[in-house]
Design a protein around this motif. Structure first.
Motif, PDB file in Angstrom:
ATOM      1  N   GLN A  17      72.952  71.885  -0.097  1.00  0.00           N
ATOM      2  CA  GLN A  17      72.815  71.013  -1.263  1.00  0.00           C
ATOM      3  C   GLN A  17      72.132  71.691  -2.450  1.00  0.00           C
ATOM      4  O   GLN A  17      72.006  71.093  -3.513  1.00  0.00           O
ATOM      5  CB  GLN A  17      72.033  69.751  -0.863  1.00  0.00           C
ATOM      6  CG  GLN A  17      72.768  68.892   0.152  1.00  0.00           C
ATOM      7  CD  GLN A  17      71.942  67.719   0.649  1.00  0.00           C
ATOM      8  OE1 GLN A  17      70.718  67.718   0.525  1.00  0.00           O
ATOM      9  NE2 GLN A  17      72.596  66.716   1.222  1.00  0.00           N
ATOM     10  N   THR A  18      71.706  72.952  -2.262  1.00  0.00           N
ATOM     11  CA  THR A  18      70.964  73.645  -3.314  1.00  0.00           C
ATOM     12  C   THR A  18      71.888  74.545  -4.140  1.00  0.00           C
ATOM     13  O   THR A  18      72.616  75.374  -3.586  1.00  0.00           O
ATOM     14  CB  THR A  18      69.836  74.507  -2.716  1.00  0.00           C
ATOM     15  OG1 THR A  18      68.922  73.663  -2.018  1.00  0.00           O
ATOM     16  CG2 THR A  18      69.089  75.256  -3.807  1.00  0.00           C
TER      17      THR A  18
ATOM     18  N   GLN B 189      64.261  80.692  -6.041  1.00  0.00           N
ATOM     19  CA  GLN B 189      63.787  79.875  -4.921  1.00  0.00           C
ATOM     20  C   GLN B 189      63.770  80.787  -3.705  1.00  0.00           C
ATOM     21  O   GLN B 189      64.809  81.366  -3.354  1.00  0.00           O
ATOM     22  CB  GLN B 189      64.709  78.684  -4.697  1.00  0.00           C
ATOM     23  CG  GLN B 189      64.177  77.695  -3.666  1.00  0.00           C
ATOM     24  CD  GLN B 189      64.996  76.425  -3.585  1.00  0.00           C
ATOM     25  OE1 GLN B 189      65.408  75.991  -2.517  1.00  0.00           O
ATOM     26  NE2 GLN B 189      65.246  75.802  -4.730  1.00  0.00           N
TER      27      GLN B 189
ATOM     28  N   LYS C   1      76.609  64.582   8.539  1.00  0.00           N
ATOM     29  CA  LYS C   1      76.689  65.169   7.204  1.00  0.00           C
ATOM     30  C   LYS C   1      77.992  65.948   7.050  1.00  0.00           C
ATOM     31  O   LYS C   1      78.666  65.874   6.016  1.00  0.00           O
ATOM     32  CB  LYS C   1      75.499  66.111   6.963  1.00  0.00           C
ATOM     33  CG  LYS C   1      74.159  65.429   6.809  1.00  0.00           C
ATOM     34  CD  LYS C   1      73.996  64.840   5.411  1.00  0.00           C
ATOM     35  CE  LYS C   1      72.591  64.298   5.215  1.00  0.00           C
ATOM     36  NZ  LYS C   1      72.426  63.664   3.882  1.00  0.00           N
TER      37      LYS C   1
ATOM     38  N   LYS D 165      77.420  80.616   0.912  1.00  0.00           N
ATOM     39  CA  LYS D 165      76.523  80.027   1.911  1.00  0.00           C
ATOM     40  C   LYS D 165      76.993  80.328   3.330  1.00  0.00           C
ATOM     41  O   LYS D 165      76.180  80.519   4.241  1.00  0.00           O
ATOM     42  CB  LYS D 165      76.372  78.532   1.644  1.00  0.00           C
ATOM     43  CG  LYS D 165      75.447  78.303   0.443  1.00  0.00           C
ATOM     44  CD  LYS D 165      75.517  76.939  -0.166  1.00  0.00           C
ATOM     45  CE  LYS D 165      74.558  76.859  -1.364  1.00  0.00           C
ATOM     46  NZ  LYS D 165      74.704  75.611  -2.115  1.00  0.00           N
TER      47      LYS D 165
ATOM     48  N   SER E 146      67.711  70.811   9.226  1.00  0.00           N
ATOM     49  CA  SER E 146      67.293  70.317   7.910  1.00  0.00           C
ATOM     50  C   SER E 146      67.377  71.427   6.857  1.00  0.00           C
ATOM     51  O   SER E 146      67.713  71.178   5.696  1.00  0.00           O
ATOM     52  CB  SER E 146      65.863  69.767   7.973  1.00  0.00           C
ATOM     53  OG  SER E 146      64.961  70.749   8.449  1.00  0.00           O
ATOM     54  N   ASP E 147      67.081  72.686   7.273  1.00  0.00           N
ATOM     55  CA  ASP E 147      67.201  73.821   6.361  1.00  0.00           C
ATOM     56  C   ASP E 147      68.662  74.038   5.969  1.00  0.00           C
ATOM     57  O   ASP E 147      68.968  74.363   4.812  1.00  0.00           O
ATOM     58  CB  ASP E 147      66.665  75.102   7.014  1.00  0.00           C
ATOM     59  CG  ASP E 147      65.182  75.040   7.304  1.00  0.00           C
ATOM     60  OD1 ASP E 147      64.459  74.409   6.507  1.00  0.00           O
ATOM     61  OD2 ASP E 147      64.741  75.612   8.312  1.00  0.00           O
ATOM     62  N   THR E 148      69.567  73.865   6.937  1.00  0.00           N
ATOM     63  CA  THR E 148      70.996  74.037   6.668  1.00  0.00           C
ATOM     64  C   THR E 148      71.476  73.015   5.647  1.00  0.00           C
ATOM     65  O   THR E 148      72.224  73.342   4.718  1.00  0.00           O
ATOM     66  CB  THR E 148      71.811  73.891   7.973  1.00  0.00           C
ATOM     67  OG1 THR E 148      71.336  74.829   8.940  1.00  0.00           O
ATOM     68  CG2 THR E 148      73.294  74.151   7.720  1.00  0.00           C
ATOM     69  N   ILE E 149      71.046  71.760   5.816  1.00  0.00           N
ATOM     70  CA  ILE E 149      71.432  70.705   4.876  1.00  0.00           C
ATOM     71  C   ILE E 149      70.881  71.005   3.488  1.00  0.00           C
ATOM     72  O   ILE E 149      71.589  70.891   2.478  1.00  0.00           O
ATOM     73  CB  ILE E 149      70.927  69.329   5.373  1.00  0.00           C
ATOM     74  CG1 ILE E 149      71.666  68.939   6.672  1.00  0.00           C
ATOM     75  CG2 ILE E 149      71.141  68.256   4.309  1.00  0.00           C
ATOM     76  CD1 ILE E 149      71.091  67.719   7.357  1.00  0.00           C
ATOM     77  N   ASN E 150      69.607  71.434   3.426  1.00  0.00           N
ATOM     78  CA  ASN E 150      68.994  71.752   2.133  1.00  0.00           C
ATOM     79  C   ASN E 150      69.697  72.922   1.454  1.00  0.00           C
ATOM     80  O   ASN E 150      69.925  72.904   0.240  1.00  0.00           O
ATOM     81  CB  ASN E 150      67.506  72.073   2.315  1.00  0.00           C
ATOM     82  CG  ASN E 150      66.688  70.855   2.676  1.00  0.00           C
ATOM     83  OD1 ASN E 150      67.079  69.726   2.382  1.00  0.00           O
ATOM     84  ND2 ASN E 150      65.572  71.048   3.340  1.00  0.00           N
ATOM     85  N   LEU E 151      70.049  73.933   2.241  1.00  0.00           N
ATOM     86  CA  LEU E 151      70.759  75.090   1.694  1.00  0.00           C
ATOM     87  C   LEU E 151      72.106  74.667   1.121  1.00  0.00           C
ATOM     88  O   LEU E 151      72.490  75.079   0.020  1.00  0.00           O
ATOM     89  CB  LEU E 151      70.959  76.157   2.775  1.00  0.00           C
ATOM     90  CG  LEU E 151      71.795  77.377   2.375  1.00  0.00           C
ATOM     91  CD1 LEU E 151      71.152  78.128   1.215  1.00  0.00           C
ATOM     92  CD2 LEU E 151      71.991  78.311   3.578  1.00  0.00           C
TER      93      LEU E 151
END
Length: 483
Positions: free
Chosen positions: A388-389, A369, A235, A342, A381-386
């Motif tokens: 992209q949010t 959120q 990613k 971030k 997975s949390d890092t990727i979601n963060l």
């Protein structure tokens, strides 16, 4: 009737190196974990590109990879030529010191070398029509050869003779030797770029996942499943925003480390023994193991992994501080600072993880959120979601403050520190402010507010300390790292 291995099994077992069954099985596992490797395989212009990727991986991973001098399948003439060129490259030989027996580094380097090698081949082929025709012929022979593997056991006539295969491979291999000779510098540059990209990706991954303690990035990586390491690394490699977030996280974690660093009087107060890799606190017995030649390597391994015995300190680094709640403005105007914010968030989380403090992130605009992380631990997975949010929209202060109160009412979030970050203004009712400040006194929590380039009138009514800054990369913002 004797059966013949399927074309897939046949390809899986092809190699020009001294690979064994473990090497082949391990590469297959890594290949299945890596969308990047699968993508490169699909884009490869050579007929036997997957076996080439497997050999590149083995040449990086194995302690003593060697080119097989005999019994190389005719299908692999070209692969052998390329591997000989790759493995004798000076920069490649040097970089192998960092990839030997390292699954992650070997996997990412294989993707990068595969991409760069394939692009180099594409560039060469496009400049010469004769080579293009040879390549087309080679692919046709490969397809027929693999069909033949599928048909031999039912007695059908061979589609390709060994002589045809050898002749086509020999012709293209001679051309490849010529291309490597006259364009040697460009191929070396391709390898250098591949290695540099690999190092950058790994450094970025350590910045994202590591804590703020110096030198613990590798140790943190080892705690994460290889599949997650590869997923996040790919990613980063393909997403400029992820790379920028990693860069800011690395910078802010270093600043956080300095802000949290105990003073001299703190550093000599000891309260027991713990594990880590702070040189100043390592026990004398561990230093004795470092000096002795027999135990030195074991010491270095444990030191890199943060597993050496050291004195535990009291003072600033003592555990038991309250949880951290970060209310982060994500209204439309904050998008210009999205990657900075971030990276800043990940630095605060690293403090929470180091000090075993629970962490809550409340993203807000005209909605919220809420994300909670026990002891500041964040999964890949949390890092990727963060990353992209981003909420967008307007600004509403009451929503995140009310959300913070709800979180604080949970037992584990008592005596929390709230960091409230905004670049906007909002009117909050007097009744809400009165109720919030009353709860603040009852629950014994503090609010630090960072205001980015706007009025501080509203936040002064609920924050204990307000600091006005132009962005996150300003001295005032670093006050948050002292909580």
């Amino acid at each position: 009737m004797t059966s013949v291995k399927s074309p897939k099994s046949y390809i899986d077992n092809l190699s020009v190196l001294n690979t064994d069954s473990f090497d082949k099985r391990r590469f297959k596992e890594v290949f299945e974990m890596s969308p990047g490797l699968q993508k490169v395989r699909g884009e490869g212009v050579l007929p036997m590109f997957e076996p080439l990727l497997a050999d590149i991986w083995a040449s990086l991973y194995k302690m003593k990879p060697e080119i097989t001098e005999s019994d190389v399948d005719n299908m692999l003439m070209v692969n052998k030529t390329l591997m000989e060129r790759i493995m004798k490259d000076e920069y490649f030989v040097e970089y192998r010191n960092f990839t030997r027996l390292d699954d992650f580094s070997s996997a990412i380097a294989t993707v990068k070398i595969g991409e760069r090698t394939n692009q180099w081949l594409v560039d060469q082929i496009q400049e010469d029509e004769k080579i293009q025709k040879q390549m087309q012929e080679l692919h046709m022979i490969q397809r027929n050869f693999l069909k033949q593997k599928r048909q031999e056991y039912i007695g059908k006539e061979p589609l390709v003779s060994e002589e045809n295969l050898t002749e086509a491979m020999t012709k293209f291999n001679e051309k490849l030797h010529w291309m490597l000779q006259i364009n040697s510098d460009s191929f070396s540059h391709a390898l250098v770029h591949a290695m540099q990209e690999t190092k950058q990706v790994k450094d970025s991954l350590k910045s994202l996942l590591g804590g703020y303690s110096a030198g613990n990035g590798d140790a943190e990586l080892k705690k994460i499943p290889l599949r997650d390491q590869i997923s996040l690394a790919e990613k980063i490699a393909s997403n400029k925003k992820m790379k920028e977030i990693a860069d800011w996280a690395g910078r802010f974690k270093q600043i956080a480390r300095n802000k949290q660093k105990p003073n001299k009087s703190d550093s000599i107060e000891r309260s027991g023994v713990t594990l880590g890799n702070d040189v100043e606190r390592i026990l004398p017995i561990e230093l004795g193991l470092y000096i002795h030649p027999i135990t030195k390597n074991d010491f270095l391994r444990r030191f890199v992994e943060g597993q050496t015995m050291q004195y535990e300190q009291i003072g600033k680094e003592v555990l038991g501080k309250g949880p951290i709640i970060l209310c982060l403005d994500q209204s439309g105007s904050m998008q210009r600072l999205d990657t900075q914010s971030k990276g800043f968030t990940l630095a605060l989380m690293s403090i929470a993880r180091k000090q075993r403090r629970d962490f809550c992130l409340i993203l807000f605009s005209t909605s919220t959120q809420i994300l909670t992380f026990e002891k500041g631990k964040i999964k890949s997975s949390d890092t990727i979601n963060l990353a992209q949010t981003f909420l967008g929209g307007g600004t509403n202060f009451a929503l995140p403050l009310d959300g913070a109160l709800n979180v604080i009412n949970e037992s584990k979030f008592k005596q929390a520190d709230i960091v409230f970050v905004t670049d906007g203004e909002d009117k909050v009712s007097a009744s809400f402010l009165e109720a919030f400040n009353r709860k603040k006194k009852e629950k014994n929590f503090k609010v630090l507010s960072l205001v980015i380039g706007c009025s501080i009138d509203t936040v002064e009514q609920f924050a204990d300390k307000v600091i006005k800054v132009k962005d996150f990369d300003e001295e005032g913002s670093f006050t948050a790292f002292e909580i």
